[in-house]
Design a protein around this motif. Structure first.
Motif, short mmCIF file in Angstrom:
data_model
loop_
_atom_site.label_atom_id
_atom_site.label_comp_id
_atom_site.label_asym_id
_atom_site.label_seq_id
_atom_site.Cartn_x
_atom_site.Cartn_y
_atom_site.Cartn_z
N ARG A 88 -36.36 10.41 -65.68
CA ARG A 88 -36.38 9.32 -66.66
C ARG A 88 -35.05 9.21 -67.39
NH1 ARG A 88 -36.81 8.58 -71.81
NH2 ARG A 88 -37.04 10.75 -72.32
N ILE A 89 -34.51 10.34 -67.82
CA ILE A 89 -33.23 10.36 -68.53
C ILE A 89 -32.11 9.89 -67.60
CG2 ILE A 89 -31.50 11.88 -69.59
CD1 ILE A 89 -33.92 13.54 -70.65
N ALA A 90 -32.10 10.39 -66.37
CA ALA A 90 -31.06 9.99 -65.41
C ALA A 90 -31.12 8.50 -65.12
CB ALA A 90 -31.21 10.79 -64.12
N ALA A 91 -32.32 7.96 -64.96
CA ALA A 91 -32.46 6.52 -64.68
C ALA A 91 -31.98 5.70 -65.87
CB ALA A 91 -33.91 6.19 -64.36
N ARG A 92 -32.34 6.10 -67.07
CA ARG A 92 -31.91 5.37 -68.27
C ARG A 92 -30.38 5.38 -68.39
NH1 ARG A 92 -33.55 8.44 -72.61
NH2 ARG A 92 -31.43 9.13 -72.84
N LYS A 93 -29.78 6.53 -68.16
CA LYS A 93 -28.32 6.62 -68.25
C LYS A 93 -27.65 5.80 -67.15
CE LYS A 93 -28.04 10.97 -70.68
NZ LYS A 93 -27.19 12.09 -70.94
N THR A 94 -28.21 5.81 -65.96
CA THR A 94 -27.66 5.03 -64.86
C THR A 94 -27.70 3.54 -65.17
OG1 THR A 94 -28.29 6.72 -63.27
CG2 THR A 94 -27.88 4.51 -62.39
N LEU A 95 -28.84 3.07 -65.69
CA LEU A 95 -28.96 1.66 -66.04
C LEU A 95 -28.00 1.28 -67.16
CD1 LEU A 95 -32.84 1.27 -65.84
CD2 LEU A 95 -31.13 0.31 -64.26
N ASP A 96 -27.85 2.16 -68.15
CA ASP A 96 -26.90 1.90 -69.24
C ASP A 96 -25.47 1.81 -68.70
OD1 ASP A 96 -28.91 1.79 -71.12
OD2 ASP A 96 -28.52 3.78 -71.95
N LEU A 97 -25.10 2.73 -67.82
CA LEU A 97 -23.75 2.70 -67.26
C LEU A 97 -23.53 1.45 -66.41
CD1 LEU A 97 -23.31 6.46 -66.31
CD2 LEU A 97 -22.08 5.21 -68.11
N ALA A 98 -24.56 1.06 -65.64
CA ALA A 98 -24.45 -0.15 -64.82
C ALA A 98 -24.27 -1.39 -65.70
CB ALA A 98 -25.68 -0.30 -63.94
N ALA A 99 -24.85 -1.35 -66.91
CA ALA A 99 -24.72 -2.46 -67.85
C ALA A 99 -23.45 -2.32 -68.70
CB ALA A 99 -25.95 -2.53 -68.75
N LYS A 100 -22.60 -1.35 -68.35
CA LYS A 100 -21.33 -1.08 -69.03
C LYS A 100 -21.51 -0.70 -70.51
CE LYS A 100 -18.55 -3.79 -65.86
NZ LYS A 100 -18.34 -2.77 -64.92
#
Length: 57
Positions: free
Chosen positions: A19-31
């Motif tokens: 869950r944490i990894a997915a949230r961080k990945t989405l945040d990074l993808a959204a810059k």
């Protein structure tokens, strides 16, 4: 099964890590800037017969 043979285990919350990894990945993808670049996750050690205390000689 590990308990039946008294194996030492370390439990890690896989769903929480995902869950944490997915949230961080989405945040990074959204810059977005990450609030926490590193996250420490609580683990649980269940000692069995496959470990022993460290002794200093």
């Amino acid at each position: 099964m590990a308990a039946s043979i008294k194996l030492t285990t370390m439990a890690q919350p896989a769903r929480e890590i995902g869950r944490i990894a997915a949230r961080k990945t989405l945040d990074l993808a959204a810059k977005k800037t990450l609030d926490e670049p590193r996250t420490i996750i609580q683990t649980v050690l269940t000692p069995g017969d496959t470990t022993r205390p460290i002794t200093h000689e």
